[in-house]
Design a protein around this motif. Sequence first.
Motif, PDB file in Angstrom:
ATOM      1  N   ALA A  37       0.828  -1.212   0.000  1.00 51.29           N
ATOM      2  CA  ALA A  37       0.000   0.000   0.000  1.00 51.29           C
ATOM      3  C   ALA A  37       0.863   1.262   0.000  1.00 51.29           C
ATOM      4  O   ALA A  37       0.585   2.218  -0.719  1.00 51.29           O
ATOM      5  CB  ALA A  37      -0.938  -0.002   1.207  1.00 51.29           C
ATOM      6  N   GLU A  53       2.702   2.653  -3.282  1.00 54.24           N
ATOM      7  CA  GLU A  53       1.937   3.446  -4.256  1.00 54.24           C
ATOM      8  C   GLU A  53       2.113   4.945  -4.059  1.00 54.24           C
ATOM      9  O   GLU A  53       1.714   5.722  -4.913  1.00 54.24           O
ATOM     10  CB  GLU A  53       0.464   3.085  -4.164  1.00 54.24           C
ATOM     11  CG  GLU A  53       0.175   1.656  -4.561  1.00 54.24           C
ATOM     12  CD  GLU A  53      -1.293   1.309  -4.451  1.00 54.24           C
ATOM     13  OE1 GLU A  53      -2.136   2.225  -4.530  1.00 54.24           O
ATOM     14  OE2 GLU A  53      -1.594   0.111  -4.295  1.00 54.24           O
ATOM     15  N   PHE A  98      -5.721   1.404   2.972  1.00 59.53           N
ATOM     16  CA  PHE A  98      -5.933   0.501   1.843  1.00 59.53           C
ATOM     17  C   PHE A  98      -7.011   1.001   0.890  1.00 59.53           C
ATOM     18  O   PHE A  98      -7.231   0.421  -0.156  1.00 59.53           O
ATOM     19  CB  PHE A  98      -6.272  -0.889   2.365  1.00 59.53           C
ATOM     20  CG  PHE A  98      -5.172  -1.411   3.253  1.00 59.53           C
ATOM     21  CD1 PHE A  98      -3.988  -1.857   2.710  1.00 59.53           C
ATOM     22  CD2 PHE A  98      -5.310  -1.395   4.630  1.00 59.53           C
ATOM     23  CE1 PHE A  98      -2.959  -2.299   3.518  1.00 59.53           C
ATOM     24  CE2 PHE A  98      -4.280  -1.833   5.447  1.00 59.53           C
ATOM     25  CZ  PHE A  98      -3.101  -2.291   4.883  1.00 59.53           C
TER      26      PHE A  98
END
Length: 189
Positions: free
Chosen positions: A102, A105, A187
């Motif tokens: 996560a 990104e 998330f």
Amino acid sequence: AQLAKRQERAVARSTTHKSKKTKRTKYVKSSSESSDALDSDSDHKQSVPVTVTTDTSISDAKILFIDANNIMYAISAVRKLAIKRKHIHEAEALLLDLIRDAVAEFANIEQVFVVFDRCAAHLVCAEHGFYVLNAHSQDKMSADDLLVDLASSVSTPASSIAITSDRELRSRLATVGVASIKSGQLFRQ
């Protein structure tokens, strides 16, 4: 089926409000409240207003502080393993993999501190700005205490975000200037 509908509604609500930044004032006990206040027979407690920013975006942060014990229960696959105490080390490892994925990104994030109350010794690490810490081995009573200590040592708390759903911890972090988001939002963003 009901769980899936609830999750869809939650995602719809979070996407509707993602771009907004709202501020809410909370009142927490003043750190200047001392034994003098306890000596007086007054039940009146001093409160200090603390502004807590909600719906803060991770893309605004350079440093993340993650309450691992709290976020563990925000993800169903990890929660199922964690509830069965004999699989707790698998849950911790899975959680760390999910956090790494996560966080990858977001190019702006320079440091990530994932703090457990206690975790398997082989999971504790410090690599390329990703730190996994065990509060117990740091002589702290809890992960919350270690997170507040880490957050208070940051030179620019405005560029930091804590990830936890623990209301008390969110208030403690707000007193040192660190914004926070709820556990599941890592998330979703």
